[in-house]
Design a protein around this motif. Sequence first.
Motif, PDB file in Angstrom:
ATOM      1  N   PRO A 224      15.639  11.739   0.172  1.00 37.32           N
ATOM      2  CA  PRO A 224      15.903  12.619  -0.975  1.00 37.32           C
ATOM      3  C   PRO A 224      15.534  11.995  -2.313  1.00 37.32           C
ATOM      4  CG  PRO A 224      17.947  11.641  -0.200  1.00 37.32           C
ATOM      5  CD  PRO A 224      16.889  11.202   0.760  1.00 37.32           C
ATOM      6  N   VAL A 225      14.238  11.934  -2.581  1.00 39.88           N
ATOM      7  CA  VAL A 225      13.752  11.465  -3.879  1.00 39.88           C
ATOM      8  C   VAL A 225      12.790  12.512  -4.430  1.00 39.88           C
ATOM      9  CG1 VAL A 225      14.011   9.027  -3.292  1.00 39.88           C
ATOM     10  CG2 VAL A 225      11.843  10.194  -2.806  1.00 39.88           C
ATOM     11  N   ASP A 226      12.406  12.325  -5.657  1.00 39.84           N
ATOM     12  CA  ASP A 226      11.470  13.229  -6.327  1.00 39.84           C
ATOM     13  C   ASP A 226      10.159  13.311  -5.534  1.00 39.84           C
ATOM     14  OD1 ASP A 226       9.066  13.233  -8.579  1.00 39.84           O
ATOM     15  OD2 ASP A 226      10.695  14.630  -9.021  1.00 39.84           O
ATOM     16  N   PRO A 227       9.576  14.518  -5.367  1.00 38.77           N
ATOM     17  CA  PRO A 227       8.303  14.630  -4.635  1.00 38.77           C
ATOM     18  C   PRO A 227       7.213  13.729  -5.208  1.00 38.77           C
ATOM     19  CG  PRO A 227       9.248  16.801  -4.997  1.00 38.77           C
ATOM     20  CD  PRO A 227      10.088  15.843  -5.764  1.00 38.77           C
ATOM     21  N   GLY A 228       7.202  13.614  -6.541  1.00 40.51           N
ATOM     22  CA  GLY A 228       6.210  12.740  -7.151  1.00 40.51           C
ATOM     23  C   GLY A 228       6.374  11.296  -6.734  1.00 40.51           C
ATOM     24  N   LEU A 229       7.622  10.848  -6.573  1.00 43.39           N
ATOM     25  CA  LEU A 229       7.870   9.473  -6.141  1.00 43.39           C
ATOM     26  C   LEU A 229       7.419   9.273  -4.704  1.00 43.39           C
ATOM     27  CD1 LEU A 229       8.998   6.755  -6.982  1.00 43.39           C
ATOM     28  CD2 LEU A 229      11.251   7.492  -6.198  1.00 43.39           C
ATOM     29  N   TRP A 230       7.547  10.313  -3.889  1.00 48.82           N
ATOM     30  CA  TRP A 230       7.018  10.257  -2.526  1.00 48.82           C
ATOM     31  C   TRP A 230       5.523   9.946  -2.551  1.00 48.82           C
ATOM     32  CZ3 TRP A 230       7.413  10.078   2.590  1.00 48.82           C
ATOM     33  CH2 TRP A 230       8.643  10.312   3.187  1.00 48.82           C
ATOM     34  N   VAL A 231       4.787  10.688  -3.372  1.00 51.97           N
ATOM     35  CA  VAL A 231       3.332  10.522  -3.428  1.00 51.97           C
ATOM     36  C   VAL A 231       2.973   9.152  -3.988  1.00 51.97           C
ATOM     37  CG1 VAL A 231       1.198  11.422  -4.436  1.00 51.97           C
ATOM     38  CG2 VAL A 231       2.975  13.005  -3.669  1.00 51.97           C
TER      39      VAL A 231
ATOM     40  N   ASP B 201       4.279  10.273 -15.727  1.00 52.66           N
ATOM     41  CA  ASP B 201       5.428  11.181 -15.719  1.00 52.66           C
ATOM     42  C   ASP B 201       6.433  10.786 -14.639  1.00 52.66           C
ATOM     43  OD1 ASP B 201       6.760  13.687 -16.594  1.00 52.66           O
ATOM     44  OD2 ASP B 201       6.279  14.338 -14.549  1.00 52.66           O
ATOM     45  N   VAL B 202       5.936  10.445 -13.447  1.00 55.90           N
ATOM     46  CA  VAL B 202       6.834  10.078 -12.346  1.00 55.90           C
ATOM     47  C   VAL B 202       7.595   8.798 -12.664  1.00 55.90           C
ATOM     48  CG1 VAL B 202       6.893   9.273  -9.948  1.00 55.90           C
ATOM     49  CG2 VAL B 202       5.504  11.254 -10.556  1.00 55.90           C
ATOM     50  N   LEU B 203       6.874   7.787 -13.149  1.00 56.39           N
ATOM     51  CA  LEU B 203       7.507   6.492 -13.381  1.00 56.39           C
ATOM     52  C   LEU B 203       8.280   6.416 -14.688  1.00 56.39           C
ATOM     53  CD1 LEU B 203       4.776   4.033 -12.032  1.00 56.39           C
ATOM     54  CD2 LEU B 203       6.796   4.948 -10.874  1.00 56.39           C
ATOM     55  N   SER B 204       8.145   7.442 -15.542  1.00 58.77           N
ATOM     56  CA  SER B 204       8.931   7.464 -16.780  1.00 58.77           C
ATOM     57  C   SER B 204      10.360   7.929 -16.534  1.00 58.77           C
ATOM     58  CB  SER B 204       8.255   8.363 -17.823  1.00 58.77           C
ATOM     59  OG  SER B 204       8.204   9.712 -17.367  1.00 58.77           O
ATOM     60  N   GLU B 205      10.599   8.539 -15.373  1.00 62.35           N
ATOM     61  CA  GLU B 205      11.959   8.918 -15.011  1.00 62.35           C
ATOM     62  C   GLU B 205      12.750   7.658 -14.641  1.00 62.35           C
ATOM     63  OE1 GLU B 205      13.573  11.783 -14.906  1.00 62.35           O
ATOM     64  OE2 GLU B 205      11.884  12.978 -15.667  1.00 62.35           O
ATOM     65  N   PRO B 206      13.888   7.424 -15.278  1.00 55.37           N
ATOM     66  CA  PRO B 206      14.631   6.176 -15.034  1.00 55.37           C
ATOM     67  C   PRO B 206      14.964   5.931 -13.569  1.00 55.37           C
ATOM     68  CG  PRO B 206      15.508   7.312 -16.959  1.00 55.37           C
ATOM     69  CD  PRO B 206      14.518   8.246 -16.329  1.00 55.37           C
ATOM     70  N   PHE B 207      15.415   6.981 -12.864  1.00 59.24           N
ATOM     71  CA  PHE B 207      15.769   6.795 -11.457  1.00 59.24           C
ATOM     72  C   PHE B 207      14.545   6.407 -10.643  1.00 59.24           C
ATOM     73  CE2 PHE B 207      16.159   8.472  -7.123  1.00 59.24           C
ATOM     74  CZ  PHE B 207      17.301   7.807  -6.700  1.00 59.24           C
ATOM     75  N   ASN B 208      13.415   7.113 -10.869  1.00 60.30           N
ATOM     76  CA  ASN B 208      12.190   6.798 -10.138  1.00 60.30           C
ATOM     77  C   ASN B 208      11.731   5.377 -10.428  1.00 60.30           C
ATOM     78  OD1 ASN B 208      12.221   9.383  -9.164  1.00 60.30           O
ATOM     79  ND2 ASN B 208      10.600  10.146 -10.500  1.00 60.30           N
ATOM     80  N   ALA B 209      11.785   4.992 -11.691  1.00 62.19           N
ATOM     81  CA  ALA B 209      11.361   3.653 -12.069  1.00 62.19           C
ATOM     82  C   ALA B 209      12.248   2.594 -11.414  1.00 62.19           C
ATOM     83  CB  ALA B 209      11.386   3.507 -13.589  1.00 62.19           C
ATOM     84  N   ALA B 210      13.569   2.877 -11.370  1.00 61.31           N
ATOM     85  CA  ALA B 210      14.498   1.923 -10.759  1.00 61.31           C
ATOM     86  C   ALA B 210      14.229   1.777  -9.265  1.00 61.31           C
ATOM     87  CB  ALA B 210      15.937   2.369 -11.004  1.00 61.31           C
ATOM     88  N   VAL B 211      14.014   2.898  -8.569  1.00 64.16           N
ATOM     89  CA  VAL B 211      13.725   2.851  -7.130  1.00 64.16           C
ATOM     90  C   VAL B 211      12.417   2.116  -6.871  1.00 64.16           C
ATOM     91  CG1 VAL B 211      13.169   4.248  -5.101  1.00 64.16           C
ATOM     92  CG2 VAL B 211      15.040   4.930  -6.605  1.00 64.16           C
ATOM     93  N   PHE B 212      11.410   2.427  -7.681  1.00 60.28           N
ATOM     94  CA  PHE B 212      10.093   1.827  -7.506  1.00 60.28           C
ATOM     95  C   PHE B 212      10.155   0.316  -7.739  1.00 60.28           C
ATOM     96  CE2 PHE B 212       5.786   0.729  -8.882  1.00 60.28           C
ATOM     97  CZ  PHE B 212       5.033   1.327  -7.891  1.00 60.28           C
ATOM     98  N   ALA B 213      10.768  -0.084  -8.858  1.00 59.37           N
ATOM     99  CA  ALA B 213      10.858  -1.514  -9.179  1.00 59.37           C
ATOM    100  C   ALA B 213      11.766  -2.242  -8.193  1.00 59.37           C
ATOM    101  CB  ALA B 213      11.382  -1.686 -10.604  1.00 59.37           C
TER     102      ALA B 213
ATOM    103  N   LEU C 154      10.802  -5.434  -5.804  1.00 59.63           N
ATOM    104  CA  LEU C 154      11.515  -6.708  -5.843  1.00 59.63           C
ATOM    105  C   LEU C 154      12.017  -7.115  -4.462  1.00 59.63           C
ATOM    106  CD1 LEU C 154      13.564  -6.333  -9.163  1.00 59.63           C
ATOM    107  CD2 LEU C 154      11.637  -7.881  -8.731  1.00 59.63           C
ATOM    108  N   VAL C 155      12.488  -6.132  -3.690  1.00 57.51           N
ATOM    109  CA  VAL C 155      12.953  -6.425  -2.329  1.00 57.51           C
ATOM    110  C   VAL C 155      11.812  -6.976  -1.481  1.00 57.51           C
ATOM    111  CG1 VAL C 155      13.780  -5.377  -0.193  1.00 57.51           C
ATOM    112  CG2 VAL C 155      14.867  -4.786  -2.362  1.00 57.51           C
ATOM    113  N   VAL C 156      10.639  -6.358  -1.598  1.00 54.52           N
ATOM    114  CA  VAL C 156       9.487  -6.819  -0.825  1.00 54.52           C
ATOM    115  C   VAL C 156       9.089  -8.231  -1.243  1.00 54.52           C
ATOM    116  CG1 VAL C 156       7.035  -6.422  -0.361  1.00 54.52           C
ATOM    117  CG2 VAL C 156       8.622  -4.495  -0.370  1.00 54.52           C
ATOM    118  N   VAL C 157       9.002  -8.466  -2.549  1.00 54.74           N
ATOM    119  CA  VAL C 157       8.619  -9.791  -3.043  1.00 54.74           C
ATOM    120  C   VAL C 157       9.638 -10.843  -2.610  1.00 54.74           C
ATOM    121  CG1 VAL C 157       8.290 -11.190  -5.116  1.00 54.74           C
ATOM    122  CG2 VAL C 157       7.307  -8.895  -4.996  1.00 54.74           C
TER     123      VAL C 157
END
Length: 367
Positions: A275-282, A48-60, A64-67
Amino acid sequence: MPNRSTPVALLAAVASLIAIAARPVAAHVDYVTENSGDPVDAVAFLVDVLSEPFNAAVFAGSGLVVVAGIAAYLWVRPTIRDVVVLREKLAGYGDLVPWMLRLSIGLPLVGAGFQGYLFAPTLTFEPASSPVLRVLFIGIGFCVLFGLATRIVSAVGLLTFAWVLLAVDPGVVIAMEYVSVLLALLVLGGGRPSADDMLLEVASTPGTYYGRVDPVHHLKAFLDESTAPLREYVPTLLRVGMGVTFVYLGLIQKLADPASGLLVVEKYDLTAVVPVDPGLWVVGAGVTEIAVGLALIAGFFTRGAAAVSFVLFTTTLFGLPDDPVLAHVALFGLASAVFTLGSGPLSFDRWFGRPALDDGEPAIPAD
């Protein structure tokens, strides 16, 4: 050259750490929350968290920045003389690591005895009604702190941890960092400075009064010689122990139990900090801890991973004001030791990097 039993002993110690980490209980979230909240399906939560486009974009994007940062560092590292000098300088601090480890667990164990808890602040006992436990923890902590009968006391500490784990409460796994530190001290002894080192010097000097009555200095000399082949593998033991701790915290505490993580985000209003989704924090915190843990287990950018762990510990300690300080002292000491020693053998860094030590050369010199 170490004998063939050396890697076997090391792998057995690592296997015990992994076995401990596999127990499904809560982790450091317990220090700052009183309950686990309403049950949340971990897989559904992650999807559910990663299906949100904004969350997925931040996560990915973060990944990529780390890699990209790692790739850039690998590309330019051969031209950076500073890194080589730093590694060589840190290698010279190896003799201070036993002292560092003793301080990191000696103080918390004394505190555990006085405050009344079994390694982890969540496992309490009443000191007044359990004087034996109180004396046991204060005694172990005092002896480790001053380096008195270090190997014997470390063995007692490991047996005490095993007793709590098997007979009292498996929740003691929350403080599994004690296992790797006590195992390391079992191999290293007290080091310098320590009461063991001072007493051995006096006892082994001809003509001293203490040398005539001391019954154990020959035992220390024998243990020093017997454990010498294992000293080379202490950095490996410490980084793997720390890595398992991080994987456990990220996987079991956060990704497998998102309800508890969400409670922490809500309690400290962490979405106001970032300021991101609480789920993305976790999810982000869990994945970060797992990534750092896996890097430590593999010995991949070991000192960099240890430095990141300092940031995570410090953020937790000062960002969550009611998180108990003593609960993190052992982790800070473990991270300090790993940063000082580097990866050791059986690691990506040793196989593909430019180690400051030759193969078979212990990072921690003998007493």
